[in-house]
Design an enzyme around this catalytic site. Structure first.
Site, PDB file in Angstrom:
ATOM      1  N   GLN A   3      -3.622  -1.311  10.180  1.00 47.13           N
ATOM      2  CA  GLN A   3      -3.716  -2.613   9.503  1.00 47.13           C
ATOM      3  C   GLN A   3      -4.296  -3.672  10.449  1.00 47.13           C
ATOM      4  OE1 GLN A   3      -2.989  -3.255   6.185  1.00 47.13           O
ATOM      5  NE2 GLN A   3      -3.797  -5.309   6.569  1.00 47.13           N
ATOM      6  N   ASP A  48      -9.832   3.893   5.293  1.00 44.93           N
ATOM      7  CA  ASP A  48     -10.130   2.461   5.167  1.00 44.93           C
ATOM      8  C   ASP A  48     -11.629   2.194   5.349  1.00 44.93           C
ATOM      9  OD1 ASP A  48      -8.383   0.512   4.396  1.00 44.93           O
ATOM     10  OD2 ASP A  48      -7.565   0.116   6.383  1.00 44.93           O
ATOM     11  N   LYS A 103       0.841  -1.208   0.000  1.00 46.65           N
ATOM     12  CA  LYS A 103       0.000   0.000   0.000  1.00 46.65           C
ATOM     13  C   LYS A 103       0.874   1.255   0.000  1.00 46.65           C
ATOM     14  CE  LYS A 103      -3.756  -2.363   2.426  1.00 46.65           C
ATOM     15  NZ  LYS A 103      -4.368  -2.660   3.739  1.00 46.65           N
TER      16      LYS A 103
END
Ligand code: NAP
Length: 294
Positions: A98, A121, A54
């Site tokens: 994450q 996200d 990413k």
């Protein structure tokens, strides 16, 4: 193979090029470089690879990244303090924590600490809830479901009025995707591990999405001829012929199902690259909004 291949890798490349141009425009017009902070906790090797990919994708389009790596033993209060400092950081427009987190950490509390305008996200539970409220706009849709929707719409596959069946109800993929399909006026059924007569439900789908994490689970007899099949699953299966000793397959038996579906995503090269492209787009949008509000 009879089905049309929904090529996520090439669509994602097109979207990344669009984002790169928009990032340059934002820099020129407002002097703002979009910034994404990544928070990686512990030593899960898959998570480390996802975060590295990413960050690399961000840098390729001109998005600045701020990397934070914390040991698995980190306390809840230290993680919350980091998220709060990133929330206040003017050059950080998006925050990504994450998942999965080590079991002693409360993921809901940590994700809830990400302010909605930086939740690129889309995992803040409030963001998820807003996806389900008719007439409301969630600030950011989660990246994998958004990637699935983009794959459908950019391939001119209509959603409105169609029967969609989503296999899987996780908070990161199945549930938000079902809500997003509903918001686009599909008639949606969500299936899970307790669904009875699963194949009879999946055979009703015009659009069938598999997000369960079971290699090649969806076989041709579970698919209506002519259906559109989106395979979110990423599963490692042993393959002695492969240099790594394994290869990646989806939740759909691609060889079988591609003979009867009208369109299908491959694994790899389908939803995966779209997920990363949607993260870049959400970060760009966050920076655009925050620069207008400043
Ligand atoms: P998850 O949290 O483990 O959820 C799996 C879901 O599948 C659960 O709702 C579970 O039902 C359901 N399920 C499990 N076995 C089933 C069965 N036999 N029949 C029907 N439903 C069943 O997984 P996830 O995070 O949503 O991820 C799903 C897959 O997508 C994984 O392979 C993951 O690696 C992949 N993924 C890919 C991307 C991408 O970018 N392409 C991103 C995220 C995830 P219950 O709720 O009843 O347990």
């Amino acid at each position: 193979m009879k089905a049309r291949l929904l090529d996520g890798a090439s669509l994602a490349a097109t979207i990344r090029a669009e984002i790169k141009q928009a990032v340059a425009e934002l820099q020129q017009t407002r002097g703002v470089t979009p910034g994404l902070a990544t928070v990686l906790i512990g030593d899960n090797p898959a998570s480390a690879i996802y975060v590295r990919n990413k960050r690399k994708a961000c840098e390729e389009v001109g998005i600045r990244t701020f990397s934070h790596e914390l040991p698995a033993s980190v306390s809840q209060s230290d993680v919350l303090a980091l998220v709060e400092s990133l929330a206040a950081h003017p050059e950080v427009h998006g925050i990504l924590v994450q998942l999965p987190l080590p079991p002693h950490l409360d993921a809901d509390r940590i994700l809830s600490a990400i302010p909605l305008h930086k939740d690129v996200d889309g995992f803040n539970p409030v963001n998820l809830g807003l996806l389900g409220v008719k007439g409301k706009q969630a600030p950011f849709a989660p990246c994998t479901p958004q990637g699935c929707i983009e794959l459908l719409t950019r391939n001119n596959i209509s959603i409105c009025g169609r029967r969609a069946v989503v296999l899987g109800r996780s908070a990161v993929v199945g549930l938000p995707l079902a809500l997003m399909l509903l918001a686009r006026d599909a008639t949606v059924t969500i299936c899970h591990s307790r669904t009875a007569n699963l194949a009879s439900v999946t055979r009703e789908a015009d659009i069938l999405v598999a997000a369960i994490g079971k290699p090649r689970f969806v076989t041709a007899d579970m698919v209506r001829p002519g259906a559109v099949v989106i395979d979110v699953g990423i599963n490692r299966v042993e393959d002695p012929k492969h240099p790594k000793g394994y290869r990646l397959v989806g939740d759909v038996d691609f060889d079988e199902v591609s003979e009867i579906a009208s369109a299908i995503t491959p694994v790899p090269g389908g939803v995966g690259p779209m997920t990363v492209a949607m993260l870049l787009r959400n970060t760009l949008i966050a920076a655009q909004r925050q620069s207008q509000a400043a």
